[in-house]
Design an enzyme around this catalytic site. Structure first.
Site: not given
Ligand code: CIR
Length: 261
Positions: A169, A256
């Protein structure tokens, strides 16, 4: 750019016993479940030390990657946006999160098919958002997200990281500090989107630590990366370092593991 955001709450979800069956590209072996639980508990404790009140959702073995709650929503000050995660197996994770967020957000938007967005691709920098286009966030999703943010007065720009093979990401390689600097891995240093800002360079071998989390006066940083930690301390950041080895094995970073607002 001044972030100036104060966080008071976070949603977290401890890993389920089968979390080792989730997606990963890391070649670091199978995570140890009891160690993962300990690391998660220490993470929660650090969020609380930063002044956050936690909502702890029960582990959900139906979704092995569901401990990585950040990917299910983007929480801005004026709205929440429920994502449509890029991995098929993660799509259903958003249900309980949406239910939870409806208790705190009046304005909730959603990414719709064929758009996909993972929260890990979204880097908030004050009222401006960097939207990563990656293996998980597609252009349709990025555009929907930009439009949704625009409705609430936020600006955004895209950062195509599909060719940056070392990151899953965008936020695997970048973090925004309160003073307007970006923490950046080498491969992102040359990106036009970041060249106009001051940056803190994450050196070779410490790339995993680029994914740090700014919470009020504190920066959470992965333990075991002394050079970047020293540099942040020298810049005046107060840091808390946290062991993340078991989540790293599943491609997860610090950001996350929580949804912060
Ligand atoms: C996945 O591949 O979806 C999970 N195993 C890891 C997700 C990490 N999320 C993040 O960095 N925001």
């Amino acid at each position: 750019m001044n972030q100036g955001r104060t966080f008071s709450r976070a949603i977290v979800r401890p890993p389920s016993p089968n979390f080792f069956t989730g997606h990963t590209t890391a070649d670091l072996g199978k995570p140890n479940y009891s160690m993962a639980l300990k690391q998660h508990a220490a993470y929660c404790e650090a969020l609380e030390r930063c002044g956050l009140t936690l909502t702890v959702l029960p582990p959900d073995s139906q979704y092995p990657d569901s401990t990585f709650v950040e990917d299910t929503a983007i929480l801005a000050k004026r709205c929440a946006i429920i994502t449509r995660p890029g991995a098929d197996s993660r799509r259903g994770e958003v249900g309980t999160i949406e239910h939870e967020l409806a208790k705190s957000f009046d304005q909730i938007e959603k990414i719709e098919a064929p758009g996909t967005v993972d929260g890990g691709d979204i880097c908030e920098a004050g009222d401006h958002f960097f939207i990563g286009i990656s293996q998980r966030t597609n252009e349709v999703g990025a555009r929907q997200l930009a439009d949704a943010l625009g409705k609430y007065g936020y600006t955004s720009e895209f950062v195509d990281v599909r060719n940056v093979k070392s990151i899953l990401h965008l936020k695997s390689g970048v973090a925004f500090l309160n003073d307007g600097r970006f923490v950046l891995i080498d491969e992102l240093q040359s990106f036009a989107q970041f060249r106009r800002f001051k940056s803190v360079r994450v050196g070779t071998g410490e790339e995993y630590a680029a994914n740090c989390v700014v919470l009020n006066e504190t920066v959470l940083i992965a333990a075991g990366f002394p050079a970047i930690e020293r540099e942040l301390t020298q810049l005046g950041c107060q840091t808390i370092s946290l062991h993340m080895s078991e989540f790293q094995k599943m491609d997860g970073g610090l950001s996350c593991l929580s949804l912060r607002f």
